[in-house]
Design a protein around this motif. Structure first.
Motif, PDB file in Angstrom:
ATOM      1  N   ALA A 152       0.658  -1.198   0.050  1.00  0.00           N
ATOM      2  CA  ALA A 152       0.130   0.014  -0.049  1.00  0.00           C
ATOM      3  C   ALA A 152       0.845   1.275  -0.043  1.00  0.00           C
ATOM      4  O   ALA A 152       0.620   2.369  -0.737  1.00  0.00           O
ATOM      5  CB  ALA A 152      -0.904   0.070   1.231  1.00  0.00           C
ATOM      6  N   PHE A 153       1.764   1.334   0.876  1.00  0.00           N
ATOM      7  CA  PHE A 153       3.017   2.242   0.996  1.00  0.00           C
ATOM      8  C   PHE A 153       3.568   2.478  -0.497  1.00  0.00           C
ATOM      9  O   PHE A 153       3.610   3.745  -0.957  1.00  0.00           O
ATOM     10  CB  PHE A 153       3.817   2.245   1.793  1.00  0.00           C
ATOM     11  CG  PHE A 153       4.578   3.369   2.250  1.00  0.00           C
ATOM     12  CD1 PHE A 153       4.093   4.364   2.931  1.00  0.00           C
ATOM     13  CD2 PHE A 153       6.055   3.590   2.098  1.00  0.00           C
ATOM     14  CE1 PHE A 153       4.826   5.597   3.402  1.00  0.00           C
ATOM     15  CE2 PHE A 153       6.664   4.523   2.196  1.00  0.00           C
ATOM     16  CZ  PHE A 153       6.090   5.627   2.881  1.00  0.00           C
ATOM     17  N   ALA A 154       4.059   1.309  -1.241  1.00  0.00           N
ATOM     18  CA  ALA A 154       4.776   1.488  -2.492  1.00  0.00           C
ATOM     19  C   ALA A 154       3.496   2.178  -3.340  1.00  0.00           C
ATOM     20  O   ALA A 154       4.253   3.062  -4.290  1.00  0.00           O
ATOM     21  CB  ALA A 154       5.027   0.072  -2.901  1.00  0.00           C
ATOM     22  N   PHE A 155       2.552   1.564  -3.477  1.00  0.00           N
ATOM     23  CA  PHE A 155       1.807   2.230  -4.824  1.00  0.00           C
ATOM     24  C   PHE A 155       0.762   3.470  -4.546  1.00  0.00           C
ATOM     25  O   PHE A 155       0.735   4.291  -5.134  1.00  0.00           O
ATOM     26  CB  PHE A 155       0.544   0.675  -5.091  1.00  0.00           C
ATOM     27  CG  PHE A 155       1.656  -0.371  -5.774  1.00  0.00           C
ATOM     28  CD1 PHE A 155       2.271  -0.156  -6.630  1.00  0.00           C
ATOM     29  CD2 PHE A 155       1.321  -1.446  -5.155  1.00  0.00           C
ATOM     30  CE1 PHE A 155       3.066  -1.388  -7.315  1.00  0.00           C
ATOM     31  CE2 PHE A 155       2.104  -2.801  -5.713  1.00  0.00           C
ATOM     32  CZ  PHE A 155       2.770  -2.683  -6.680  1.00  0.00           C
ATOM     33  N   GLU A 215      -0.437  -2.346 -12.086  1.00  0.00           N
ATOM     34  CA  GLU A 215      -1.553  -2.520 -12.795  1.00  0.00           C
ATOM     35  C   GLU A 215      -2.184  -3.568 -12.454  1.00  0.00           C
ATOM     36  O   GLU A 215      -3.259  -4.345 -12.750  1.00  0.00           O
ATOM     37  CB  GLU A 215      -1.567  -2.273 -14.369  1.00  0.00           C
ATOM     38  CG  GLU A 215      -0.375  -3.233 -14.832  1.00  0.00           C
ATOM     39  CD  GLU A 215       1.006  -2.476 -15.110  1.00  0.00           C
ATOM     40  OE1 GLU A 215       1.714  -2.648 -15.977  1.00  0.00           O
ATOM     41  OE2 GLU A 215       1.375  -1.639 -14.368  1.00  0.00           O
ATOM     42  N   ASP A 216      -1.255  -4.757 -12.149  1.00  0.00           N
ATOM     43  CA  ASP A 216      -1.856  -5.958 -11.486  1.00  0.00           C
ATOM     44  C   ASP A 216      -2.128  -6.105 -10.088  1.00  0.00           C
ATOM     45  O   ASP A 216      -2.440  -7.288  -9.582  1.00  0.00           O
ATOM     46  CB  ASP A 216      -0.674  -7.082 -11.784  1.00  0.00           C
ATOM     47  CG  ASP A 216      -0.401  -7.333 -13.148  1.00  0.00           C
ATOM     48  OD1 ASP A 216      -1.432  -6.996 -14.100  1.00  0.00           O
ATOM     49  OD2 ASP A 216       0.935  -7.459 -14.000  1.00  0.00           O
ATOM     50  N   ARG A 217      -1.936  -5.028  -9.386  1.00  0.00           N
ATOM     51  CA  ARG A 217      -2.240  -5.089  -7.853  1.00  0.00           C
ATOM     52  C   ARG A 217      -3.547  -5.422  -7.758  1.00  0.00           C
ATOM     53  O   ARG A 217      -4.623  -5.008  -8.215  1.00  0.00           O
ATOM     54  CB  ARG A 217      -1.959  -3.947  -7.252  1.00  0.00           C
ATOM     55  CG  ARG A 217      -2.433  -3.826  -5.721  1.00  0.00           C
ATOM     56  CD  ARG A 217      -2.438  -2.294  -5.313  1.00  0.00           C
ATOM     57  NE  ARG A 217      -2.467  -2.195  -3.948  1.00  0.00           N
ATOM     58  CZ  ARG A 217      -2.603  -1.010  -3.181  1.00  0.00           C
ATOM     59  NH1 ARG A 217      -2.485  -0.123  -3.974  1.00  0.00           N
ATOM     60  NH2 ARG A 217      -2.748  -1.165  -2.055  1.00  0.00           N
ATOM     61  N   PRO A 218      -4.040  -6.495  -6.988  1.00  0.00           N
ATOM     62  CA  PRO A 218      -5.336  -6.902  -6.616  1.00  0.00           C
ATOM     63  C   PRO A 218      -6.150  -5.800  -5.874  1.00  0.00           C
ATOM     64  O   PRO A 218      -5.513  -4.814  -5.057  1.00  0.00           O
ATOM     65  CB  PRO A 218      -5.243  -7.980  -5.388  1.00  0.00           C
ATOM     66  CG  PRO A 218      -3.847  -8.577  -5.667  1.00  0.00           C
ATOM     67  CD  PRO A 218      -2.947  -7.342  -6.040  1.00  0.00           C
TER      68      PRO A 218
END
Length: 224
Positions: A152-155, A215-218
């Protein structure tokens, strides 16, 4: 009363059970406690001295200040106990980490360097995620909790394009966490590290690599 929401990079963050503090010089004793654990240090080639923990904690603090990110020290919110360390870090632009290019899109952002040249030249758009927990906290979902907070922090905060995670091929527990938080196995690299059945670190150890592109993050990661 609920904990206040984090204001930005370098702030303390909270998960349902953990308080995540950006590691710095003041956290050296707690970092030493984690990496000196009997079930942790063998994965890192040897038990660290306190002086090594101090150096590492200082480096982490510099990375937070100059790169805007590095690992957290995780504390149990109820008891205050040190659970472990984990989260993100930028990866050096070098031949070793360059092995990861094979698992990322063939696009310019993959090789782009972060604007800060200290404490080292790092990739700007993708990060490494990892965790190390004291043995008494294994099997309770804390690594996944740290991992999801890191993603979450990264994206959401840093705007990263990808997150990667690497662990020794035989570290099945860590690999399970990677998959549990939504990362996908991409292949292997060879680097210095531990090899199953051999003592100490080896120069050509096989490391499993998992990747998650933005773009693939759930849309909603499962709990637990």
């Amino acid at each position: 009363m609920a904990d206040p929401p984090p204001a930005g990079t370098g702030d303390v963050r909270f998960t349902p059970r953990l308080r995540l503090e950006p590691a710095g010089p003041a956290h050296a004793p707690d970092l030493w406690l984690v990496h000196g654990d009997e079930e942790v240090w063998p994965w890192y080639g040897g038990r660290p001295s306190f002086e090594q923990a101090e150096d590492r904690a200082t480096f982490m603090g510099d990375s937070w200040r100059l790169h805007g990110v590095h690992k957290w020290i995780a504390y149990d919110r109820a008891s205050g106990q040190v659970v472990g360390r984990g989260g993100l870090s930028r990866t050096p632009v070098d031949d070793d980490w360059g092995q990861i290019y094979a698992f990322l899109p063939a696009e310019p952002w993959v090789r782009a360097a972060h604007e800060a040249q200290r404490p080292f030249t790092a990739h700007a758009n993708w990060l490494e995620i990892g965790w190390a927990l004291r043995r008494e906290f294994w099997g309770r979902g804390y690594a996944s909790e740290i991992g999801r907070a890191g993603l979450a922090f990264a994206f959401d905060v840093l705007g990263a394009r990808a997150v990667v995670s690497c662990t020794a091929r035989h570290n099945v527990r860590s690999r399970a966490v990677m998959e549990r938080i939504g990362m996908r196995y991409a292949g292997e690299i060879r680097t210095r590290g531990t090899v199953e059945g051999m003592r100490g670190e080896q120069d050509d150890a096989p490391y499993a690599v998992c990747v998650l592109l933005r773009e693939d993050r759930p849309s909603a990661a499962p709990s637990g």
